[in-house]
Structures are given as structure tokens and as C-alpha cells.
Motif scaffolding. Structure first.
Motif, PDB file in Angstrom:
ATOM      1  N   PRO A  13      16.896 -23.221  -7.782  1.00 44.98           N
ATOM      2  CA  PRO A  13      16.143 -24.502  -8.259  1.00 44.98           C
ATOM      3  C   PRO A  13      14.554 -24.513  -7.376  1.00 44.98           C
ATOM      4  O   PRO A  13      14.623 -23.728  -6.620  1.00 44.98           O
ATOM      5  CB  PRO A  13      16.687 -25.529  -8.158  1.00 44.98           C
ATOM      6  N   ASP A  14      13.441 -24.888  -8.091  1.00 48.16           N
ATOM      7  CA  ASP A  14      12.205 -25.109  -7.596  1.00 48.16           C
ATOM      8  C   ASP A  14      12.458 -25.780  -6.192  1.00 48.16           C
ATOM      9  O   ASP A  14      13.039 -26.862  -5.965  1.00 48.16           O
ATOM     10  CB  ASP A  14      11.460 -25.953  -8.239  1.00 48.16           C
ATOM     11  N   MET A 106      26.556 -25.206 -17.050  1.00 45.39           N
ATOM     12  CA  MET A 106      25.538 -25.914 -17.076  1.00 45.39           C
ATOM     13  C   MET A 106      24.749 -25.784 -15.461  1.00 45.39           C
ATOM     14  O   MET A 106      23.655 -26.354 -15.918  1.00 45.39           O
ATOM     15  CB  MET A 106      25.665 -27.300 -17.447  1.00 45.39           C
ATOM     16  N   GLU A 107      25.221 -25.093 -14.845  1.00 48.66           N
ATOM     17  CA  GLU A 107      24.403 -24.798 -13.719  1.00 48.66           C
ATOM     18  C   GLU A 107      23.863 -23.588 -13.561  1.00 48.66           C
ATOM     19  O   GLU A 107      23.061 -23.015 -12.602  1.00 48.66           O
ATOM     20  CB  GLU A 107      25.378 -25.039 -12.601  1.00 48.66           C
ATOM     21  N   LEU A 113      13.683 -25.022 -15.345  1.00 50.15           N
ATOM     22  CA  LEU A 113      14.782 -25.746 -15.197  1.00 50.15           C
ATOM     23  C   LEU A 113      16.011 -25.185 -15.314  1.00 50.15           C
ATOM     24  O   LEU A 113      16.255 -24.190 -16.130  1.00 50.15           O
ATOM     25  CB  LEU A 113      14.645 -26.885 -16.349  1.00 50.15           C
ATOM     26  N   ASP A 114      17.226 -25.461 -14.721  1.00 46.44           N
ATOM     27  CA  ASP A 114      18.428 -25.010 -15.256  1.00 46.44           C
ATOM     28  C   ASP A 114      19.067 -25.647 -15.990  1.00 46.44           C
ATOM     29  O   ASP A 114      18.484 -26.865 -16.484  1.00 46.44           O
ATOM     30  CB  ASP A 114      19.257 -24.890 -13.937  1.00 46.44           C
ATOM     31  N   LYS A 115      20.155 -25.507 -16.754  1.00 53.35           N
ATOM     32  CA  LYS A 115      20.622 -26.387 -17.802  1.00 53.35           C
ATOM     33  C   LYS A 115      21.135 -27.803 -17.612  1.00 53.35           C
ATOM     34  O   LYS A 115      20.927 -28.644 -18.368  1.00 53.35           O
ATOM     35  CB  LYS A 115      21.965 -25.499 -18.468  1.00 53.35           C
ATOM     36  N   VAL A 241      22.310 -27.181 -25.251  1.00 53.74           N
ATOM     37  CA  VAL A 241      21.288 -26.723 -24.113  1.00 53.74           C
ATOM     38  C   VAL A 241      21.535 -25.435 -23.746  1.00 53.74           C
ATOM     39  O   VAL A 241      22.595 -24.895 -23.637  1.00 53.74           O
ATOM     40  CB  VAL A 241      21.575 -27.533 -22.916  1.00 53.74           C
ATOM     41  N   THR A 242      20.458 -24.426 -23.748  1.00 49.54           N
ATOM     42  CA  THR A 242      20.473 -22.969 -23.595  1.00 49.54           C
ATOM     43  C   THR A 242      19.541 -22.695 -22.656  1.00 49.54           C
ATOM     44  O   THR A 242      18.382 -23.151 -22.518  1.00 49.54           O
ATOM     45  CB  THR A 242      20.586 -22.284 -25.011  1.00 49.54           C
TER      46      THR A 242
END
Length: 337
Positions: A13-14, A106-107, A113-115, A241-242
Motif C-alpha cells: 500500500p501507499d 480482498m487484500e 488502492l487494494d480491493k 470489487v475487482t
């Protein structure tokens, strides 16, 4: 068994966002949502989508397989010789139930962004768009270590508590982080939601919907039947969410694919054009399975991607839904006149 697509190992992540405290991240999320959805957060609308409720709001043409026969508007049907169903505005006090998929699949994310972060943004949008005097919000969150339940309550404090939990929930580093009884299934979460959502309202499911997709596209996924039952009583919004790398592979040479649910790894060469084509074909077929299952369930489908402007996609979706609801009502009034 939860089925997750193999995907390249995601970028972290950022760092700038990760360095923020939970309250700072929550404040940034609130500002982002209110700024992007400003036009939808004001006005006389009572909820995120038109209906369900009890106040008449015109009629629209009947859609076989999606609409209930008991909602037929026989007066308009007789006048126009075309089957119509009644529409109603959302009740003044709306109960919204959320089912949020925060499992290992979802990670994953390769864009800004991630999911999971996109799912949190979607939850924030739903929370702010359905907020109002008397409106209540409840949630069930599917995590690798079990299900976290939030009773239906009103107020910003309750919404912020849900968002804070989603933002600070520990991430799964491997299959060993899951609960001894196994990760909760999407179908299990929907069944639990069906038991507690007794009052007619809005049900929002935020997931990648990869759970239990059968290899045979003619067989429905295990969550479809419960989602269909929820649609009989509630208005259901399915937010899919994809990430772009779940849909196609870039030509970047040798990469490692990992199943986030099982931890299984596999190295492949993306220089093979035929491999990339087969991957894209399989991913497209998988997403088509999801779309067809949601359609059969009579759920409204909103697709969000980590590489797109999710705020703009939500705004377009809400405006489209409201136009669809308003157009038949105008036609019916014109016909009556």
C-alpha cells in the motif's frame, strides 16, 4: 470452499497512507467521500437507491425474471396493454444491512488502492448516502479470523466505528492466520444476514464474489440462492470489487502467482502470448458467471475497480438508477393525463 483467482503478488500500500493514524485515515476518507459525492448527499432523496418502501412512485415496465408478480400495476397494464409493476419510494426511516467481504482475496491490489481499501470506500459511500434521521445501519464483516457483527444502529458514531474497524483490521499474512474452523463463506454471511434482516430495507453486499464459483458455469454459486431470497424482501445492491491484474496479465516476464486463500504459489512466464490470452479468457468467463448470478438473484449490480475513479462510478450508478425509476413514473402520469 472459497475460490480466489491466482494473481500476481500485489505491490504494498501507499507508504504515505500507511503512516497515517486510523483517525487521520478516517478523516481523509470522510473528506474524499463527501467531496466526490457532494451532489448526492444533498436534496430530498431518502436513500441510496429508489425504493423499497410504501409510498407510490409510479410504474415501470415489467422485467421477466426480475420483478415479482405481486407488484403488478394492473391499472397501468390494462391501459397500456404492456405489463407494468408498481414502484415505491424508500420509507422515511431506512434500515441498511451491509455484508462486507474482508477475506484474504480482498487484500490484493496493483493500482492506487487494494480491493479491501476500495471496499472500505464503498462502505463509507453507502453509509453517508443512507445517513438520515431515523435511518439505521447494520453490518457483518467476513474476516479470515471469523465474522464481526455490528447491530443496526443510527448515527455517525456507529458508522465511524464500523469504518475504523475496517481500516484497522489486521491483514492476513498467510493461510495460517485464518481461524481454526476455516474462513467464513460468503453464503454463510448471507444466511446470517437473512436471519437478522427482518425489517424490509436495503441490503448491500461488498465482495469480489469469487467465493465458491463452480467450474461449470451452468451450476450456480452457493451464495446465489440466499441472495435471491434476500431480494424477495429487500432491495439488494451487489458491489463487485475487482483489480485489473485479475482480468489480464501484462507482459513482464517471469512472475509469481499466489492464491491468497491457500497460499499456493506458481511461477509463470507472461512472455507467452497464448498464456496471457487464456488467462484473460478465463477471467472474463469468471466475471460473466458473477454477472449472471447477480442478475438471476435480482440484485442491482455496481462494479468498482481499483484502477478507476470509484467516486465517479458510484455517482453515475446512482444517477442511472434514479433516472430509471423516474422515467416510467413520468410516462405513467403522461398516460393518465
Amino acid at each position: 470452499m472459497r475460490r480466489a483467482s491466482l494473481a500476481p503478488v500485489a505491490v504494498p500500500p501507499d507508504p504515505g497512507l500507511a503512516e497515517l493514524s486510523p483517525d487521520q485515515r478516517l478523516r481523509r476518507l470522510e473528506l474524499t467521500v463527501t467531496r466526490r459525492l457532494n451532489g448526492l448527499l444533498h436534496g430530498q432523496y431518502r436513500g441510496l437507491l429508489p425504493g423499497p418502501g410504501s409510498e407510490p412512485a409510479g410504474s415501470r415496465e415489467y422485467r421477466p425474471g426480475e420483478d415479482e408478480v405481486r407488484r403488478m400495476d394492473w391499472a397501468v397494464t390494462a391501459r397500456t396493454a404492456v405489463p407494468h409493476v408498481r414502484q415505491v419510494d424508500a420509507d422515511r426511516e431506512l434500515t441498511t444491512w451491509l455484508l462486507v467481504d474482508a477475506s484474504a482475496s480482498m487484500e490484493f491490489g496493483t493500482a492506487e488502492l487494494d480491493k479491501r481499501e476500495l471496499a472500505v470506500a464503498a462502505v463509507a459511500a453507502v453509509g453517508f448516502l443512507t445517513a438520515g434521521v431515523g435511518n439505521r445501519l447494520g453490518a457483518q464483516v467476513l474476516r479470515a479470523d471469523g465474522v464481526r457483527r455490528f447491530p443496526a444502529r443510527s448515527g455517525r458514531t456507529h458508522l465511524f466505528g464500523l469504518l475504523r474497524m475496517l481500516l484497522t483490521a489486521p491483514r492476513t499474512s498467510g493461510p495460517g492466520d485464518r481461524s481454526p474452523g476455516g474462513s467464513p463463506e460468503l453464503a454463510d454471511g448471507l444466511n446470517a444476514l437473512h436471519r437478522v434482516a427482518n425489517q424490509r430495507g436495503l441490503v448491500v453486499v461488498v465482495s469480489d464474489f469469487l467465493d465458491g464459483l463452480p467450474d461449470d458455469p451452468d451450476h450456480p454459486p452457493p451464495w446465489e440462492a440466499t441472495l435471491r431470497r434476500l431480494s424477495v424482501r429487500h432491495q439488494v445492491l451487489a458491489i463487485e470489487v475487482t483489480d485489473p491484474r485479475e482480468l489480464e496479465l501484462p507482459d513482464v516476464g517471469l512472475i509469481t502467482l499466489v492464491d491468497p486463500e491457500t497460499g499456493r504459489h506458481r511461477e509463470v512466464s507472461t512472455s507467452d502470448r497464448r498464456l496471457r490470452e487464456r488467462y484473460a479468457e478465463a477471467a472474463a468467463a469468471q466475471r460473466e458467471q458473477v454477472r449472471q448470478a447477480l442478475r438471476r438473484s435480482a440484485a442491482t449490480h455496481l462494479a468498482l475497480r481499483t484502477d478507476r475513479d470509484w467516486g465517479a462510478d458510484i455517482v453515475r450508478h446512482v444517477h442511472a438508477q434514479r433516472r430509471m425509476a423516474a422515467a416510467p413514473a413520468r410516462i405513467a402520469r403522461g398516460g393518465a393525463a
